[in-house]
Design a protein around this motif. Structure first.
Motif, short mmCIF file in Angstrom:
data_model
loop_
_atom_site.label_atom_id
_atom_site.label_comp_id
_atom_site.label_asym_id
_atom_site.label_seq_id
_atom_site.Cartn_x
_atom_site.Cartn_y
_atom_site.Cartn_z
N ARG A 13 7.62 -1.55 3.48
CA ARG A 13 6.39 -0.92 3.93
C ARG A 13 5.65 -0.30 2.75
NH1 ARG A 13 7.03 2.77 8.84
NH2 ARG A 13 6.98 0.76 9.88
N GLY A 14 6.37 0.25 1.80
CA GLY A 14 5.74 0.84 0.62
C GLY A 14 4.95 -0.18 -0.18
N VAL A 15 5.50 -1.38 -0.34
CA VAL A 15 4.80 -2.44 -1.07
C VAL A 15 3.55 -2.86 -0.30
CG1 VAL A 15 4.98 -4.84 -1.83
CG2 VAL A 15 6.87 -3.25 -2.25
N ARG A 16 3.68 -3.00 1.01
CA ARG A 16 2.52 -3.38 1.81
C ARG A 16 1.45 -2.28 1.79
NH1 ARG A 16 4.79 -5.16 7.40
NH2 ARG A 16 6.38 -3.62 6.91
N LEU B 110 7.66 -8.54 -7.64
CA LEU B 110 8.74 -7.84 -8.33
C LEU B 110 9.66 -7.10 -7.37
CD1 LEU B 110 6.79 -6.48 -11.41
CD2 LEU B 110 8.36 -8.43 -11.33
N ARG B 111 9.09 -6.50 -6.33
CA ARG B 111 9.89 -5.75 -5.37
C ARG B 111 10.53 -6.64 -4.31
NH1 ARG B 111 11.28 -0.78 -6.35
NH2 ARG B 111 11.14 -0.32 -4.16
N GLY B 112 9.99 -7.83 -4.08
CA GLY B 112 10.49 -8.70 -3.03
C GLY B 112 11.36 -9.83 -3.51
N ARG B 113 11.78 -9.79 -4.76
CA ARG B 113 12.56 -10.88 -5.33
C ARG B 113 13.85 -11.12 -4.57
NH1 ARG B 113 12.17 -11.02 -11.56
NH2 ARG B 113 10.18 -11.93 -11.07
N HIS C 81 -0.32 -7.83 -5.73
CA HIS C 81 0.47 -9.01 -5.37
C HIS C 81 1.69 -9.14 -6.28
CE1 HIS C 81 -1.94 -10.77 -2.23
NE2 HIS C 81 -3.02 -10.69 -2.97
N LEU C 82 1.53 -8.84 -7.56
CA LEU C 82 2.65 -8.95 -8.49
C LEU C 82 3.70 -7.87 -8.23
CD1 LEU C 82 0.82 -10.01 -11.75
CD2 LEU C 82 2.01 -11.44 -10.08
#
Length: 191
Positions: free
Chosen positions: A20-23, A70-73, A65-66
């Protein structure tokens, strides 16, 4: 039957979605970009300012997006966000050098169309993992059409880009707090 209906990359679970933080970081970038465009209206008569503002906004979208990449690898499925980030960063580098209103319109339209295509591909490759992809693809196509229709007016082009950022940010914000998106219970209830 459940296995046959699962996507090729595995079932869409909440773990397959970015945190959620990334989104919310992407939401914040889009909303700040849209609000910066809206509240700097008195300076929009200068093409150089419009180009710089659009370039900074596209660069920030690319970085968002990057960050997702990096967080979703660990969750996999980072190819589409990586391509979206790369396209936005390339557009951020190209926009300042367009120099004319028509060049600006073409650059924004090209970015919007490529991003829309990538969003649609992301929705097709991993159905259910990104419930926002179809709407973002549709408003990307709408942005491209609007930018090309008003190709001689850089203020309108930037305004449509700001509108895109606000609509995308609001929708992604709602999507970030939607508990139904991608959850196995929602998929079971749909049958």
């Amino acid at each position: 039957m459940t296995l046959a209906a699962a996507p090729a990359g595995g079932p869409a679970t909440p773990d397959a979605l970015p945190s959620r933080g990334v989104r919310l970081f992407r939401v914040a970038v889009l909303l700040v970009a849209g609000l910066a465009i809206a509240f700097s209206a008195t300076m929009h008569e200068r093409l150089g300012f419009d180009l710089a503002l659009a370039s900074v906004a596209l660069g920030a979208i690319g970085v968002a997006h990057l960050v997702h990449v990096l967080r979703g690898r660990a969750a996999g499925g980072v190819a589409i966000p990586a391509l979206l980030g790369a396209v936005a960063l390339v557009a951020a580098l190209v926009v300042p050098f367009t120099g004319t209103a028509i060049g600006f319109a073409v650059a924004i339209a090209a970015w919007a169309l490529v991003s829309a295509l990538l969003e649609f591909i992301g929705a097709a490759v991993r159905p259910g993992s990104r419930q926002d992809a179809t709407l973002l693809g549709a408003i990307g196509i709408l942005l491209a059409i609007c930018a090309l229709l008003v190709r001689d007016d850089p203020v309108a082009i930037l305004g449509f880009f700001g509108g895109y950022a606000i609509v995308a940010g609001v929708f992604l914000g709602i999507s970030a707090f939607d508990r139904r998106g991608g959850a196995p219970e929602a998929a079971a209830g749909a049958r």
